[in-house]
Design a protein around this motif. Sequence first.
Motif, PDB file in Angstrom:
ATOM      1  N   LEU A  41       0.825  -1.213   0.000  1.00 33.49           N
ATOM      2  CA  LEU A  41       0.000   0.000   0.000  1.00 33.49           C
ATOM      3  C   LEU A  41       0.855   1.257   0.000  1.00 33.49           C
ATOM      4  CD1 LEU A  41      -2.921  -0.813   2.455  1.00 33.49           C
ATOM      5  CD2 LEU A  41      -3.104  -0.234   0.040  1.00 33.49           C
ATOM      6  N   ILE A  42       1.881   1.266   0.793  1.00 30.41           N
ATOM      7  CA  ILE A  42       2.782   2.424   0.837  1.00 30.41           C
ATOM      8  C   ILE A  42       3.458   2.618  -0.519  1.00 30.41           C
ATOM      9  CG2 ILE A  42       4.922   3.301   1.860  1.00 30.41           C
ATOM     10  CD1 ILE A  42       3.978   1.910   4.505  1.00 30.41           C
ATOM     11  N   ASP A  43       3.934   1.533  -1.122  1.00 29.69           N
ATOM     12  CA  ASP A  43       4.564   1.615  -2.442  1.00 29.69           C
ATOM     13  C   ASP A  43       3.594   2.152  -3.491  1.00 29.69           C
ATOM     14  OD1 ASP A  43       6.867   0.567  -1.321  1.00 29.69           O
ATOM     15  OD2 ASP A  43       6.564  -1.453  -2.139  1.00 29.69           O
ATOM     16  N   ILE A  44       2.370   1.648  -3.471  1.00 25.03           N
ATOM     17  CA  ILE A  44       1.359   2.113  -4.424  1.00 25.03           C
ATOM     18  C   ILE A  44       1.105   3.606  -4.230  1.00 25.03           C
ATOM     19  CG2 ILE A  44      -1.094   1.974  -5.026  1.00 25.03           C
ATOM     20  CD1 ILE A  44      -0.872  -1.088  -4.391  1.00 25.03           C
ATOM     21  N   LEU A  45       0.885   4.006  -3.002  1.00 24.25           N
ATOM     22  CA  LEU A  45       0.573   5.412  -2.727  1.00 24.25           C
ATOM     23  C   LEU A  45       1.716   6.344  -3.113  1.00 24.25           C
ATOM     24  CD1 LEU A  45      -1.340   5.035   0.639  1.00 24.25           C
ATOM     25  CD2 LEU A  45      -2.299   5.793  -1.557  1.00 24.25           C
ATOM     26  N   THR A  46       2.956   5.912  -2.941  1.00 24.40           N
ATOM     27  CA  THR A  46       4.077   6.779  -3.314  1.00 24.40           C
ATOM     28  C   THR A  46       4.201   6.945  -4.822  1.00 24.40           C
ATOM     29  OG1 THR A  46       5.656   4.944  -3.209  1.00 24.40           O
ATOM     30  CG2 THR A  46       5.413   6.292  -1.228  1.00 24.40           C
ATOM     31  N   HIS A  47       3.598   6.051  -5.591  1.00 24.56           N
ATOM     32  CA  HIS A  47       3.621   6.164  -7.047  1.00 24.56           C
ATOM     33  C   HIS A  47       2.467   7.015  -7.593  1.00 24.56           C
ATOM     34  CE1 HIS A  47       6.619   2.991  -7.062  1.00 24.56           C
ATOM     35  NE2 HIS A  47       6.756   3.150  -8.358  1.00 24.56           N
ATOM     36  N   THR A  48       1.442   7.259  -6.792  1.00 28.81           N
ATOM     37  CA  THR A  48       0.261   7.974  -7.284  1.00 28.81           C
ATOM     38  C   THR A  48       0.473   9.482  -7.267  1.00 28.81           C
ATOM     39  OG1 THR A  48      -0.774   8.138  -5.110  1.00 28.81           O
ATOM     40  CG2 THR A  48      -1.289   6.170  -6.422  1.00 28.81           C
ATOM     41  N   ASP A  49      -0.356  10.188  -8.023  1.00 30.59           N
ATOM     42  CA  ASP A  49      -0.339  11.649  -8.011  1.00 30.59           C
ATOM     43  C   ASP A  49      -1.199  12.204  -6.887  1.00 30.59           C
ATOM     44  OD1 ASP A  49       1.322  11.852 -10.252  1.00 30.59           O
ATOM     45  OD2 ASP A  49      -0.385  11.751 -11.630  1.00 30.59           O
ATOM     46  N   LYS A  50      -2.351  11.554  -6.650  1.00 31.51           N
ATOM     47  CA  LYS A  50      -3.326  12.087  -5.697  1.00 31.51           C
ATOM     48  C   LYS A  50      -3.528  11.204  -4.470  1.00 31.51           C
ATOM     49  CE  LYS A  50      -5.889  14.220  -9.469  1.00 31.51           C
ATOM     50  NZ  LYS A  50      -7.166  14.183 -10.186  1.00 31.51           N
ATOM     51  N   ILE A  56      -8.807   4.513  -4.559  1.00 29.08           N
ATOM     52  CA  ILE A  56     -10.051   4.068  -3.930  1.00 29.08           C
ATOM     53  C   ILE A  56     -11.182   4.072  -4.950  1.00 29.08           C
ATOM     54  CG2 ILE A  56     -11.787   4.589  -2.160  1.00 29.08           C
ATOM     55  CD1 ILE A  56      -9.128   3.450  -1.091  1.00 29.08           C
ATOM     56  N   SER A  57     -11.900   2.988  -5.003  1.00 30.41           N
ATOM     57  CA  SER A  57     -13.026   2.843  -5.916  1.00 30.41           C
ATOM     58  C   SER A  57     -14.289   3.420  -5.262  1.00 30.41           C
ATOM     59  CB  SER A  57     -13.233   1.368  -6.272  1.00 30.41           C
ATOM     60  OG  SER A  57     -14.313   1.226  -7.146  1.00 30.41           O
ATOM     61  N   THR A  58     -14.515   4.688  -5.516  1.00 28.18           N
ATOM     62  CA  THR A  58     -15.658   5.374  -4.891  1.00 28.18           C
ATOM     63  C   THR A  58     -16.987   4.966  -5.523  1.00 28.18           C
ATOM     64  OG1 THR A  58     -15.330   7.280  -6.352  1.00 28.18           O
ATOM     65  CG2 THR A  58     -14.282   7.356  -4.177  1.00 28.18           C
ATOM     66  N   HIS A  59     -16.944   4.258  -6.621  1.00 31.71           N
ATOM     67  CA  HIS A  59     -18.182   3.825  -7.284  1.00 31.71           C
ATOM     68  C   HIS A  59     -18.647   2.446  -6.835  1.00 31.71           C
ATOM     69  CE1 HIS A  59     -17.983   7.303  -9.804  1.00 31.71           C
ATOM     70  NE2 HIS A  59     -16.797   6.970 -10.259  1.00 31.71           N
ATOM     71  N   CYS A  60     -17.827   1.741  -6.079  1.00 27.96           N
ATOM     72  CA  CYS A  60     -18.220   0.393  -5.673  1.00 27.96           C
ATOM     73  C   CYS A  60     -19.253   0.455  -4.543  1.00 27.96           C
ATOM     74  CB  CYS A  60     -17.009  -0.452  -5.284  1.00 27.96           C
ATOM     75  SG  CYS A  60     -16.287  -0.102  -3.687  1.00 27.96           S
ATOM     76  N   GLU A  61     -20.050  -0.560  -4.495  1.00 35.09           N
ATOM     77  CA  GLU A  61     -21.127  -0.631  -3.500  1.00 35.09           C
ATOM     78  C   GLU A  61     -20.589  -0.627  -2.074  1.00 35.09           C
ATOM     79  OE1 GLU A  61     -24.835  -0.048  -2.679  1.00 35.09           O
ATOM     80  OE2 GLU A  61     -24.192  -0.302  -4.764  1.00 35.09           O
ATOM     81  N   ASP A  69     -14.796   8.636   4.735  1.00 30.69           N
ATOM     82  CA  ASP A  69     -14.204   9.871   4.244  1.00 30.69           C
ATOM     83  C   ASP A  69     -12.690   9.757   4.383  1.00 30.69           C
ATOM     84  OD1 ASP A  69     -13.479  12.386   3.460  1.00 30.69           O
ATOM     85  OD2 ASP A  69     -14.523  13.434   5.085  1.00 30.69           O
ATOM     86  N   PHE A  70     -12.037   9.392   3.291  1.00 28.68           N
ATOM     87  CA  PHE A  70     -10.593   9.197   3.335  1.00 28.68           C
ATOM     88  C   PHE A  70      -9.828  10.503   3.438  1.00 28.68           C
ATOM     89  CE2 PHE A  70     -11.927   5.126   1.468  1.00 28.68           C
ATOM     90  CZ  PHE A  70     -11.266   4.272   2.327  1.00 28.68           C
TER      91      PHE A  70
END
Length: 138
Positions: A41-50, A56-61, A69-70
């Motif tokens: 998770l840390i590795d993924i987040l460090t690669h993201t822009d936002k 996070i999939s805000t469209h999933c049920e 509220d992240f």
Amino acid sequence: MIKLFITSSCASCRKARRWLQENGLPFNEINIKTSLTKQDLIDILTHTDKGTEDIISTHCELYKQLNLDFTTMKFSEFIKTIETYPLLIKRPIIMDESNIQIGFNEEDIRVFLPQELRTIQRLEILEERWFKEVSNSL
């Protein structure tokens, strides 16, 4: 090494896996439901822009049901939430040392190809377009 974060039931994940295999790219497959770690998770987040907004999939049920509220959540709370509900993450996530792709996009995934192979493919596409244009003008 490319890391492919997936779930087995995801059609886009299967497309990403197939594309990597067809292009002969070695990858490490990580099942988001069973094998995702805090370090992943840390590795993924460090690669993201936002940050969390990108993954996070805000469209999933599930997201709608949990009413989370992240934006106000502490990092430790975020990690615990994802450990509990890993399916909140968009998938597939394809990542190497310098690139990340969230979701499957056949054009964007080419960034994982070695530069020389991308150049060859680009030249083949240009050549194909040129032949079509010449054929259409005759």
